[in-house]
Design a protein around this motif. Sequence first.
Motif, short mmCIF file in Angstrom:
data_model
loop_
_atom_site.label_atom_id
_atom_site.label_comp_id
_atom_site.label_asym_id
_atom_site.label_seq_id
_atom_site.Cartn_x
_atom_site.Cartn_y
_atom_site.Cartn_z
N ASN A 1 0.83 -1.19 0.00
CA ASN A 1 0.00 0.00 0.00
C ASN A 1 0.87 1.25 0.00
OD1 ASN A 1 0.20 1.05 3.03
ND2 ASN A 1 0.14 -1.20 3.05
N GLU A 2 0.22 2.40 0.19
CA GLU A 2 0.94 3.66 0.07
C GLU A 2 2.03 3.83 1.14
OE1 GLU A 2 -2.76 4.43 2.56
OE2 GLU A 2 -2.20 3.30 0.76
N MET A 3 1.88 3.15 2.30
CA MET A 3 2.90 3.28 3.32
C MET A 3 4.22 2.65 2.89
SD MET A 3 1.66 5.18 5.55
CE MET A 3 3.03 5.06 6.67
N ASP A 4 4.15 1.65 2.00
CA ASP A 4 5.38 1.05 1.50
C ASP A 4 6.17 2.05 0.66
OD1 ASP A 4 5.41 -2.03 2.12
OD2 ASP A 4 3.34 -1.54 1.61
N PHE A 5 5.47 2.88 -0.13
CA PHE A 5 6.15 3.92 -0.90
C PHE A 5 6.79 4.94 0.03
CE2 PHE A 5 3.07 2.40 -4.07
CZ PHE A 5 3.92 2.19 -5.14
N TYR A 6 6.02 5.37 1.02
CA TYR A 6 6.52 6.36 1.98
C TYR A 6 7.76 5.83 2.70
CZ TYR A 6 6.67 8.61 6.59
OH TYR A 6 7.06 9.21 7.74
N TRP A 7 7.69 4.59 3.19
CA TRP A 7 8.81 3.98 3.93
C TRP A 7 10.02 3.79 3.02
CZ3 TRP A 7 10.29 -1.23 2.82
CH2 TRP A 7 11.30 -1.72 3.64
N SER A 8 9.79 3.36 1.79
CA SER A 8 10.91 3.09 0.88
C SER A 8 11.68 4.37 0.56
CB SER A 8 10.39 2.46 -0.41
OG SER A 8 9.76 1.23 -0.15
N ILE A 9 10.96 5.46 0.33
CA ILE A 9 11.60 6.70 -0.09
C ILE A 9 12.28 7.40 1.07
CG2 ILE A 9 11.19 9.00 -1.05
CD1 ILE A 9 8.92 7.76 -2.70
N VAL A 10 11.61 7.47 2.22
CA VAL A 10 12.11 8.25 3.35
C VAL A 10 13.10 7.48 4.20
CG1 VAL A 10 11.42 9.52 5.42
CG2 VAL A 10 9.96 9.57 3.40
N CYS A 11 12.95 6.15 4.28
CA CYS A 11 13.77 5.36 5.18
C CYS A 11 14.73 4.42 4.45
CB CYS A 11 12.88 4.56 6.13
SG CYS A 11 13.78 3.46 7.25
N LEU A 12 14.19 3.49 3.65
CA LEU A 12 15.02 2.42 3.10
C LEU A 12 16.05 2.93 2.09
CD1 LEU A 12 15.57 -0.60 3.00
CD2 LEU A 12 13.87 -0.79 1.16
N VAL A 13 15.62 3.74 1.11
CA VAL A 13 16.54 4.20 0.07
C VAL A 13 17.69 5.02 0.66
CG1 VAL A 13 16.76 5.70 -1.95
CG2 VAL A 13 14.84 4.08 -1.79
N PRO A 14 17.45 5.97 1.56
CA PRO A 14 18.59 6.69 2.16
C PRO A 14 19.56 5.77 2.89
CG PRO A 14 16.57 7.88 2.56
CD PRO A 14 16.16 6.56 1.99
N MET A 15 19.03 4.76 3.60
CA MET A 15 19.93 3.86 4.33
C MET A 15 20.78 3.04 3.37
SD MET A 15 19.58 4.56 7.45
CE MET A 15 20.38 3.20 8.26
N LEU A 16 20.19 2.55 2.29
CA LEU A 16 20.97 1.77 1.33
C LEU A 16 21.99 2.64 0.60
CD1 LEU A 16 18.20 -0.53 -0.22
CD2 LEU A 16 19.87 -1.08 1.56
N LEU A 17 21.58 3.86 0.24
CA LEU A 17 22.51 4.78 -0.41
C LEU A 17 23.69 5.08 0.50
CD1 LEU A 17 23.32 6.75 -2.67
CD2 LEU A 17 21.85 8.47 -1.57
N GLY A 18 23.39 5.36 1.77
CA GLY A 18 24.47 5.62 2.72
C GLY A 18 25.41 4.44 2.88
N HIS A 19 24.85 3.23 2.85
CA HIS A 19 25.70 2.05 3.00
C HIS A 19 26.59 1.85 1.78
CE1 HIS A 19 26.94 -1.78 4.68
NE2 HIS A 19 26.74 -2.33 3.50
N PHE A 20 26.06 2.07 0.58
CA PHE A 20 26.87 1.92 -0.63
C PHE A 20 28.03 2.92 -0.61
CE2 PHE A 20 23.33 -0.52 -2.31
CZ PHE A 20 23.98 -1.46 -3.11
N ILE A 21 27.77 4.13 -0.19
CA ILE A 21 28.85 5.11 -0.11
C ILE A 21 29.85 4.70 0.97
CG2 ILE A 21 29.38 7.52 0.39
CD1 ILE A 21 26.67 8.27 -0.74
N THR A 22 29.35 4.11 2.06
CA THR A 22 30.24 3.63 3.12
C THR A 22 31.14 2.53 2.62
OG1 THR A 22 28.62 4.21 4.83
CG2 THR A 22 30.30 2.59 5.40
N VAL A 23 30.58 1.60 1.83
CA VAL A 23 31.39 0.50 1.27
C VAL A 23 32.50 1.06 0.39
CG1 VAL A 23 31.34 -1.46 -0.30
CG2 VAL A 23 29.56 -1.21 1.43
N TRP A 24 32.15 2.00 -0.49
CA TRP A 24 33.16 2.60 -1.37
C TRP A 24 34.21 3.33 -0.55
CZ3 TRP A 24 34.71 2.33 -6.27
CH2 TRP A 24 35.53 3.34 -6.77
#
Length: 819
Positions: free
Chosen positions: A39-62
């Motif tokens: 539902n719409e909460m999955d979009f909200y959670w993915s954009i505000v929470c999950l995507v920033p955390m994954l992006l931060g981790h990829f930059i951390t790995v590099w």
Amino acid sequence: MIAVSSLIILLCLASFVGWLFADYFFLWKTEIKSHFGFNEMDFYWSIVCLVPMLLGHFITVWGNYFRASSLFQHSISMVTTPSDKKQRVGFWERHDSFLGYTVKFWFLFSGVMILNIYWFVVTTIYSRPDMVEESGEFVGNLRAVGYGSSQAVMLDCSIILFMVLRRSMLHSLGLTYQDILPMHRWLGVIMLFWATAHGAFYSAWLFEEGHFYTDIAFTDKTRGRLNMPGVFAWFAICIMGFFAIPGFRRKIYPIFLYVHRAGALVFFIGLIMHYPSMMLWYYMLPGFILFLVDRFVPKIIQARSLSPFARCTLNADADIICVKFTSAEPMKPYYPGDYITVQIPGQGLIRHPFTIASYWPEDPYSITLYMRVFRENKSSWTRDLAERFGPHEKRIVVRANVDGVFGDRRHNYLKSETIVIFVAGAALTTFMALIKAIAAQIATTSHSRRMQLHIICTFRTRSELHAYGSFMHQVTHDPRFTSWLHVEIYVSRPEKVKTLKGSHAHDIHDDIHALGHGHNLRRGISGRTIVETSDMTTVRIDGDYNEKWRDDSHSLRHSPSSASTIQTANESTYGRNDEGAKGAASSLTSSSTASFSSSDTIIYTKETRPVARYDHSLPTFEASSADLVSRKLAFMDLLTTAVLVAVPLGAWYFMRTVHLEGPTQWCVADKSKDIYTTFVCQWAYALAPGLVHTFVMLMLGYAGIAIARKIHVRHHARMNGIHDIEAAMAAAVSMQYDGKHSVEDSNWDESDIVYSHGRMDVRKVVRSLVEAGFGNKLNEGQGLVTVLAGGPEGFVDNIERQVKMANWSVDFHRETWAP
């Protein structure tokens, strides 16, 4: 570049923290009637929470591959910073005088506590009016406090796994793994407190309502089938907390680890079954993703890089095992203080951490470890490994699984004008690479050094000192070290020789002896045995050689090695200039990557003792092209991480769209069914996506390790012209014997190393340093002193206690073996 990546990671973390502060009003105060499915909460959670955390981790790995290099270069340059520049311990690096934590840790701890209090207060206040209206003033308050406590538990579940990541985004803020790990332990205590408060207040409510014995039971007619998993989850966290008490954890660490893993599984499953809401995964899934990626990716990279076989050498007198891992290609650069974890099949599933003793610029193709054998502990992992040698074997090859390299140490203490290092036994390996890096910095810069370093070592027996003899000989004889490094050595116990004659290469009673009139035998630099005869003929034996050299009934035994080289040089060899002598020495070991075996010159005269000259420059990370090696491995790491994130996450989103109860979707539309059927429906929707995600991640991870190892073996086979995989594996074993040896493999004449008999009197040593004036100028901005203590926790505690009693103005750092 590093500043930009740190800023992006900071914004990613800020987005996650903002989610934690604002989400109650978006998620919990909003009535979502269809939260069973996507539902719409999955979009909200993915954009505000999950995507920033994954992006931060990829930059951390590099950044993990390059930030360490930049930080270390900055730190090591402080060694030669002009002395007129004032140096102080940074505010964030200062340690408190109570628990020894840094200011950075207390800043992190304060932020976590603010979040906990915020979640508890907000949920309690907003839920209280409805509960008071439904159950009355007293009972309603009990329910509100119990509900607020449960939400605080859920908050801590969302961040506790972030505190055990070896490659964490928090590193970009200056926090190290040593700073973060205590926060994981404190979060466990906080979770136990909130879980106990939740159980206590809800139990009081049920007692008041007269439902306790019916609602805390397995029955179809009440909430018992939801409450009982919560009881099991509470018991699991209690048991984990009990075994995590420092005294238990350190004495029975393997049991603690198994209990911790099993308890965590029971706790998370019990928590979901106790409160079967899909919204729980909005908080727990990011931590699960990054935790599993953090555990699998380094294993896959090392399986691709390192040989699956390790060469082990036992010094039975000292109870020290030297373990060497090799690679066909330059491996990921590791820095002083970095470590790997090792697991040997057949000796349990636990991975044991060991600090790397070797220095990467000397040999980028190998990793050397030293392991002390704890024979006093019958369940010791190192004792089991030592028993594999048998009574006559001097060297064995074992299959080993390696995880790492890990390390995020800050070396800001190198700004100090004086560094004092107390080490006990095998803790010396923690500082070997650091001392070599300091020597390289001093030797390769035009600036004058600003520091003096004192290393004070204590060993159980002289055999243990002898196990590190090549390194100790170097730091006490090489003028590139002795000009700034002051060494004190103590041997506390009498010798207890257990070694059978000829059973290994470290028999200290036979390695040095006089050969009679006209001959003199001593160990030279780089492990070469040098025999001086009356006619000035010199025999050089590189490494070990399975041959007997006899002269007038005297013999010299050497252990086998097919890489040995023998060269006889006459007196004219040493009459040449430095370049000629250097070339002659180089020709002996042209294929060796041992650090000082390719260009050291040994000079003998008939009237004097041997003098070691080091004519080559000490290697540095920059000269060894560490960044080029890092760039190649960083791309491989990022690709592996992307696969391990994308595929399981795709399975997660797919499961969110599946209607587990069939086309009628009555879980969403109709709640008139019996309560047991409703529970089953809720459990299915709450458990299935997370379990499928975890299962896919585990399958990919283990498959990735197996595939990476096969690729490594095939690559090795192609390089050596071997077409059969079994033959390639056999060749890998032989290479362990025939391969290049580091200088630490050599024996040394201990009479060249001065040491004191008896235990180290720490109080006396500290008093002598204070009386010498070290640390007395701190208030004037000069004379900054750093004290590092490494070894068993009791030894480090004693050092810290004596430092405090002396009222010494120093910055103190602990390096303990305690898990």
